[in-house]
Write an enzyme that holds these catalytic residues in place. Structure first.
Site, PDB file in Angstrom:
ATOM      1  N   LYS A 286      41.809  28.639  34.310  1.00 42.27           N
ATOM      2  CA  LYS A 286      42.809  29.121  35.180  1.00 42.27           C
ATOM      3  C   LYS A 286      42.981  30.554  34.931  1.00 42.27           C
ATOM      4  CE  LYS A 286      44.880  29.225  39.190  1.00 42.27           C
ATOM      5  NZ  LYS A 286      44.487  30.502  39.560  1.00 42.27           N
TER       6      LYS A 286
ATOM      7  N   GLN B 204      45.702  34.048  28.249  1.00 37.08           N
ATOM      8  CA  GLN B 204      46.122  33.048  29.296  1.00 37.08           C
ATOM      9  C   GLN B 204      46.107  31.438  28.860  1.00 37.08           C
ATOM     10  OE1 GLN B 204      45.630  34.868  32.569  1.00 37.08           O
ATOM     11  NE2 GLN B 204      46.970  33.351  33.588  1.00 37.08           N
TER      12      GLN B 204
ATOM     13  N   LYS C 180      39.811  34.337  32.522  1.00 36.39           N
ATOM     14  CA  LYS C 180      40.019  35.686  33.255  1.00 36.39           C
ATOM     15  C   LYS C 180      38.759  36.327  33.648  1.00 36.39           C
ATOM     16  CE  LYS C 180      43.821  38.086  34.031  1.00 36.39           C
ATOM     17  NZ  LYS C 180      45.122  37.672  34.047  1.00 36.39           N
TER      18      LYS C 180
ATOM     19  N   ASP D 200      45.016  39.684  39.886  1.00 36.06           N
ATOM     20  CA  ASP D 200      45.699  40.468  38.724  1.00 36.06           C
ATOM     21  C   ASP D 200      45.732  41.932  39.248  1.00 36.06           C
ATOM     22  OD1 ASP D 200      46.262  39.986  35.587  1.00 36.06           O
ATOM     23  OD2 ASP D 200      45.318  41.626  35.656  1.00 36.06           O
TER      24      ASP D 200
ATOM     25  N   ASN E  21      52.909  44.318  42.464  1.00 33.52           N
ATOM     26  CA  ASN E  21      53.451  42.835  42.813  1.00 33.52           C
ATOM     27  C   ASN E  21      54.457  42.724  41.562  1.00 33.52           C
ATOM     28  OD1 ASN E  21      53.361  40.946  44.295  1.00 33.52           O
ATOM     29  ND2 ASN E  21      52.301  39.574  42.923  1.00 33.52           N
TER      30      ASN E  21
HETATM   31  N1  GLU Z   1      46.701  37.304  36.716  1.00 33.73           N
HETATM   32  C1  GLU Z   1      47.967  36.599  36.334  1.00 33.73           C
HETATM   33  C2  GLU Z   1      48.307  36.265  35.151  1.00 33.73           C
HETATM   34  O1  GLU Z   1      48.039  37.192  34.230  1.00 33.73           O
HETATM   35  C3  GLU Z   1      48.039  35.164  37.280  1.00 33.73           C
HETATM   36  C4  GLU Z   1      46.778  34.354  37.085  1.00 33.73           C
HETATM   37  C5  GLU Z   1      46.526  33.052  38.033  1.00 33.73           C
HETATM   38  O2  GLU Z   1      47.584  33.188  39.162  1.00 33.73           O
HETATM   39  O3  GLU Z   1      45.875  32.260  37.809  1.00 33.73           O
HETATM   40  O4  GLU Z   1      48.871  35.237  34.605  1.00 33.73           O
END
Ligand code: GLU
Length: 445
Positions: free
Chosen positions: A90, A111, A126, A166, A241
């Site tokens: 994820k 992540q 990612k 992202d 955002n």
């Molecule tokens: N890109 C966001 C992060 O850095 C969200 C990732 C997501 O919602 O899967 O955590």
């Protein structure tokens, strides 16, 4: 660094040459693991550390597309499926010209531990591309997204890998990506992407979640000192955002955000940010921060440097990696800033973090403070799986509970490993042990 982790770090540098951001992210985590491994030496056995720094799978692909004038462009696409111990991979997709394998790898590595901290059963991944959506028409962005998904679709799925947004990937891009996925698979797998539109499987509060969560985390840190955000002046960087909804939540809690920024410079608005105007400029018009200044008497645009020279009580870096260095940290500290919570991924350099920790101020690493975004993505997956939809209050209440739990896990782990108040150690130790315990249970895979 302890010998055993130093060796792993050296191997990472040798095997991933030139990937400076990945080295930096790995180093930060490994440095925290000394006290964890001293207490529980089994975490350094069976190649566990060597396995955790090696992505399970790395996908790199050509993304050809045709612009409005008929010219052909070739971008590079990436998806790093880093760790699936806790659940499907994820993590977001980033579309930005700076994207390369090292950047995606650092984001994927972060992540893993961020997602573990949420306690929601999501692995780490990612992806992205060096495509630059700026100045491109909707039709160009659509054709790019369709080409990107044509390859990506064979690697993802609601129980396999679930991308999201992202930098450079918002609702518009997720829409085009989902449309192409559905067409290729002939299957309405709502749970294959998160950050979807509300009419087709998206979750209320997902848009707000990263910024809201960052501010909630700062509020929890202040509460440990018997303080709150009420009346505090805040410097925010970024105008995407994360920044916009950090400003919104901060205002709701009685604080006064006075800056934001984009690549053209930063805005100082001493009267407090006019959020409606900022949303109009960035979300509706897709404009630049200068467009805000042109319509806001008293606001000024500074085209050199970053907002960290403005005297504030709290700093929320919400733009991008390594945007706050040692000089910026020194200037924040000189001006009496006492709280830093990262909304972006790895926005503070190691030297800046060292300065904050030496000064004893409250500092939250992004993998803890910005986890609200991915946490709400997991809530979106939960709604998709149950074919249901929660109202805003329900989703926000769950987000608030998750952020409080993450905060408390960090505090507890920092105490367990002998450094109370050290949120870096706390986040890394708590995230790492959750992933490591499950990797051990799953055997050598
Ligand atoms: N890109 C966001 C992060 O850095 C969200 C990732 C997501 O919602 O899967 O955590």
């Amino acid at each position: 660094m302890q010998d055993v982790v130093e060796k792993v770090y050296e191997q990472v540098v040798a095997r991933n040459r030139g990937e400076a951001e990945f080295h930096q992210a790995v180093r930060e985590v490994l440095e925290s693991l000394g006290p964890v491994i001293s207490k529980h030496p089994h975490y350094a056995e069976d190649g566990l550390l060597e396995r955790i720094v090696e992505p399970e799978r790395q996908i790199m692909f050509r993304v050809p597309w045709v612009d409005d004038a008929g010219a052909v462009h070739v971008n590079r696409g990436f998806r790093i499926e880093f760790n699936s111990a806790l659940g499907p991979y994820k993590g977001g997709l980033r579309f930005h010209p700076s994207v390369n394998a090292g950047i995606i790898k650092f984001l994927g590595f972060e992540q893993i531990f961020k997602n573990a901290l949420t306690g929601q059963g999501i692995g780490g991944g990612k992806g992205g591309s060096d495509f630059d959506p700026h100045g491109r028409s909707d039709a160009e962005v659509m054709r790019f997204c369709q080409s990107f998904m044509t390859e990506l679709s064979r690697h993802i799925g609601p129980n396999t890998d679930v991308p999201a947004g992202d930098i450079g990937v918002g609702g518009r891009e997720i829409g085009y990506l989902f449309g192409q996925y559905k067409r290729l698979r002939n299957s309405y797998d709502a749970g294959v992407l998160t950050g979807k539109g509300l009419a087709w499987g998206g979750s209320l509060a997902r848009t707000e979640a990263t910024g809201y969560g960052t501010v909630l985390f700062a509020q929890s840190m202040l509460a440990t000192k018997g303080d709150s955000l009420e009346g505090k002046k805040i410097a925010v960087s970024g105008a995407g955002n994360v920044a916009i909804y950090a400003i919104e939540k901060a205002q709701q809690l009685g604080a006064k955000p006075i800056t934001f920024s984009d690549s053209s410079g930063y805005v100082v608005d001493e009267a407090g940010v006019d959020l409606e105007l900022l949303k109009q400029v960035k979300e509706v018009e897709r404009g630049r921060v200068a467009d805000y200044v042109a319509r806001r008497p008293g606001a000024r645009l500074v085209t050199e440097g970053r907002p960290w020279d403005v005297p504030v009580d709290v700093a929320l870096p919400c733009a991008t990696q390594n945007e706050l260095d040692a000089d910026s940290a020194a200037s924040l500290l000189r001006n009496g800033c006492a709280v830093v919570a990262e909304g972006a991924n790895m926005p503070c350099t190691p030297e800046a973090i060292e300065a904050f920790q030496a000064a004893g101020i409250l500092y939250a690493p992004g993998k803890a403070s910005n986890a609200g975004g991915v946490a709400t993505s997991a809530l979106e997956m939960e709604q998709n799986a149950g074919r249901t939809r929660w109202d805003f209050a329900t989703a926000e209440a769950k987000l608030t509970g998750i952020m409080a739990d993450i905060h408390d896990s960090c505090v507890e782990a920092a105490e367990t490993y002998g450094r109370p108040g050290d949120y870096v150690l706390g986040a890394n130790a708590a995230g790492f042990t959750r992933v490591a315990d499950v990797m051990i249970a799953h055997g050598i895979v």
